[in-house]
Write a protein that holds these residues in place. Structure first.
Motif, PDB file in Angstrom:
ATOM      1  N   LEU A 154      60.787  83.141  89.249  1.00  0.00           N
ATOM      2  CA  LEU A 154      60.067  83.715  88.120  1.00  0.00           C
ATOM      3  C   LEU A 154      60.294  82.827  86.920  1.00  0.00           C
ATOM      4  N   ARG A 155      59.339  82.844  86.023  1.00  0.00           N
ATOM      5  CA  ARG A 155      59.483  82.126  84.750  1.00  0.00           C
ATOM      6  C   ARG A 155      59.260  83.122  83.625  1.00  0.00           C
ATOM      7  N   LEU A 156      60.305  83.342  82.875  1.00  0.00           N
ATOM      8  CA  LEU A 156      60.213  84.244  81.742  1.00  0.00           C
ATOM      9  C   LEU A 156      59.834  83.461  80.492  1.00  0.00           C
ATOM     10  N   SER A 157      59.014  84.077  79.660  1.00  0.00           N
ATOM     11  CA  SER A 157      58.601  83.460  78.404  1.00  0.00           C
ATOM     12  C   SER A 157      59.054  84.327  77.241  1.00  0.00           C
ATOM     13  N   CYS A 158      59.321  83.680  76.149  1.00  0.00           N
ATOM     14  CA  CYS A 158      59.719  84.358  74.912  1.00  0.00           C
ATOM     15  C   CYS A 158      58.953  83.684  73.787  1.00  0.00           C
ATOM     16  N   ALA A 217      60.251  79.919  74.094  1.00  0.00           N
ATOM     17  CA  ALA A 217      61.364  79.516  74.936  1.00  0.00           C
ATOM     18  C   ALA A 217      61.137  80.111  76.314  1.00  0.00           C
ATOM     19  N   TYR A 218      61.758  79.486  77.308  1.00  0.00           N
ATOM     20  CA  TYR A 218      61.496  79.893  78.675  1.00  0.00           C
ATOM     21  C   TYR A 218      62.801  79.980  79.461  1.00  0.00           C
ATOM     22  N   LEU A 219      62.761  80.810  80.488  1.00  0.00           N
ATOM     23  CA  LEU A 219      63.861  80.861  81.450  1.00  0.00           C
ATOM     24  C   LEU A 219      63.237  80.744  82.835  1.00  0.00           C
ATOM     25  N   GLN A 220      63.417  79.592  83.450  1.00  0.00           N
ATOM     26  CA  GLN A 220      62.949  79.372  84.806  1.00  0.00           C
ATOM     27  C   GLN A 220      64.052  79.822  85.760  1.00  0.00           C
ATOM     28  N   MET A 221      63.717  80.757  86.634  1.00  0.00           N
ATOM     29  CA  MET A 221      64.697  81.324  87.552  1.00  0.00           C
ATOM     30  C   MET A 221      64.254  81.029  88.983  1.00  0.00           C
ATOM     31  N   ASP A 222      65.035  80.271  89.688  1.00  0.00           N
ATOM     32  CA  ASP A 222      64.739  79.893  91.069  1.00  0.00           C
ATOM     33  C   ASP A 222      65.807  80.447  92.002  1.00  0.00           C
ATOM     34  N   ASN A 223      65.442  80.527  93.281  1.00  0.00           N
ATOM     35  CA  ASN A 223      66.368  81.024  94.300  1.00  0.00           C
ATOM     36  C   ASN A 223      67.004  82.338  93.852  1.00  0.00           C
ATOM     37  N   LEU A 224      66.170  83.261  93.461  1.00  0.00           N
ATOM     38  CA  LEU A 224      66.653  84.528  92.918  1.00  0.00           C
ATOM     39  C   LEU A 224      67.373  85.349  93.975  1.00  0.00           C
ATOM     40  N   LYS A 225      68.373  86.087  93.509  1.00  0.00           N
ATOM     41  CA  LYS A 225      69.192  86.927  94.368  1.00  0.00           C
ATOM     42  C   LYS A 225      69.152  88.362  93.869  1.00  0.00           C
ATOM     43  N   PRO A 226      69.427  89.330  94.726  1.00  0.00           N
ATOM     44  CA  PRO A 226      69.425  90.735  94.274  1.00  0.00           C
ATOM     45  C   PRO A 226      70.336  90.978  93.071  1.00  0.00           C
ATOM     46  N   ASN A 227      71.437  90.255  92.970  1.00  0.00           N
ATOM     47  CA  ASN A 227      72.334  90.438  91.833  1.00  0.00           C
ATOM     48  C   ASN A 227      71.739  89.968  90.511  1.00  0.00           C
ATOM     49  N   GLN A 246      74.134  78.809  87.503  1.00  0.00           N
ATOM     50  CA  GLN A 246      74.099  77.351  87.404  1.00  0.00           C
ATOM     51  C   GLN A 246      73.465  76.758  88.644  1.00  0.00           C
ATOM     52  N   GLY A 247      72.534  75.841  88.399  1.00  0.00           N
ATOM     53  CA  GLY A 247      71.794  75.228  89.500  1.00  0.00           C
ATOM     54  C   GLY A 247      70.566  76.007  89.898  1.00  0.00           C
ATOM     55  N   ARG A 248      70.435  77.230  89.372  1.00  0.00           N
ATOM     56  CA  ARG A 248      69.271  78.062  89.726  1.00  0.00           C
ATOM     57  C   ARG A 248      68.398  78.393  88.514  1.00  0.00           C
ATOM     58  N   PHE A 249      69.005  78.593  87.356  1.00  0.00           N
ATOM     59  CA  PHE A 249      68.275  78.971  86.150  1.00  0.00           C
ATOM     60  C   PHE A 249      68.241  77.791  85.183  1.00  0.00           C
ATOM     61  N   THR A 250      67.111  77.659  84.490  1.00  0.00           N
ATOM     62  CA  THR A 250      66.949  76.584  83.508  1.00  0.00           C
ATOM     63  C   THR A 250      66.344  77.162  82.235  1.00  0.00           C
ATOM     64  N   ILE A 251      66.928  76.817  81.106  1.00  0.00           N
ATOM     65  CA  ILE A 251      66.374  77.225  79.820  1.00  0.00           C
ATOM     66  C   ILE A 251      65.644  76.041  79.207  1.00  0.00           C
ATOM     67  N   SER A 252      64.526  76.327  78.563  1.00  0.00           N
ATOM     68  CA  SER A 252      63.768  75.275  77.900  1.00  0.00           C
ATOM     69  C   SER A 252      63.035  75.874  76.710  1.00  0.00           C
ATOM     70  N   ARG A 253      62.476  75.033  75.900  1.00  0.00           N
ATOM     71  CA  ARG A 253      61.703  75.509  74.763  1.00  0.00           C
ATOM     72  C   ARG A 253      60.538  74.573  74.524  1.00  0.00           C
ATOM     73  N   ASP A 254      59.473  75.127  73.979  1.00  0.00           N
ATOM     74  CA  ASP A 254      58.294  74.356  73.600  1.00  0.00           C
ATOM     75  C   ASP A 254      57.988  74.721  72.164  1.00  0.00           C
ATOM     76  N   ASN A 255      58.412  73.872  71.258  1.00  0.00           N
ATOM     77  CA  ASN A 255      58.252  74.189  69.830  1.00  0.00           C
ATOM     78  C   ASN A 255      56.786  74.245  69.428  1.00  0.00           C
ATOM     79  N   SER A 256      55.933  73.504  70.128  1.00  0.00           N
ATOM     80  CA  SER A 256      54.509  73.538  69.799  1.00  0.00           C
ATOM     81  C   SER A 256      53.888  74.900  70.092  1.00  0.00           C
ATOM     82  N   LYS A 257      54.507  75.635  71.006  1.00  0.00           N
ATOM     83  CA  LYS A 257      54.030  76.977  71.339  1.00  0.00           C
ATOM     84  C   LYS A 257      54.924  78.066  70.756  1.00  0.00           C
ATOM     85  N   ASN A 258      55.932  77.633  70.003  1.00  0.00           N
ATOM     86  CA  ASN A 258      56.887  78.575  69.416  1.00  0.00           C
ATOM     87  C   ASN A 258      57.465  79.492  70.495  1.00  0.00           C
TER      88      ASN A 258
END
Length: 128
Positions: A18-22, A80-90, A66-78
């Motif tokens: 999933l990719r979360l946007s803020c 931030a994002y959280l890319q979540m890979d290999n998600l687990k029930p926890n 660590q190794g699964r989630f990545t935080i990033s930001r795009d200032n042109s779009k004001n």
């Protein structure tokens, strides 16, 4: 009015992504440190990842992402994002973005109180 709005949550199977946007309104997010938190019922809200404003230094608070989630930001779009890979029930919980200051909180700071601006949260559910 200063506002953060999250989106991108949902139901996903174990191993999915999933990719979360803020998205910020009323203020420019590039002046602030941005962080993602998560909260599960009955537990305190905990920080996951934070990115500072100067230089985009990233601080990881949750070892299990660590190794699964990545935080990033795009200032042109004001945004931030959280890319979540290999998600687990926890990983199931409500995820919040937060903004304040220029640097991320240290290990001995009150991580929740550190941030003044919060989004409303988005639910992430990972099925087994």
């Amino acid at each position: 009015q200063l506002q953060l709005v999250e989106s991108g949550g949902g139901l996903v199977q174990t191993g999915g992504s999933l990719r979360l946007s803020c998205v910020g309104s009323g203020f420019a997010l590039d002046y602030f440190a941005m962080a993602w938190f998560r909260q599960v019922p009955g537990k305190e809200r905990e920080p996951v990842l934070c990115m500072s404003r100067p230089g985009g230094v990233i601080r990881a608070f949750a070892a299990d992402v660590q190794g699964r989630f990545t935080i990033s930001r795009d200032n042109s779009k004001n945004a931030a994002y959280l890319q979540m890979d290999n998600l687990k029930p926890n990983d199931t919980g409500v995820y919040y973005c937060a903004a304040d200051g220029a640097t991320c909180p240290g290990p001995y700071d009150d991580h929740v109180a550190f941030f003044q601006y919060w989004g409303q949260g988005t639910q992430v559910t990972v099925s087994a």
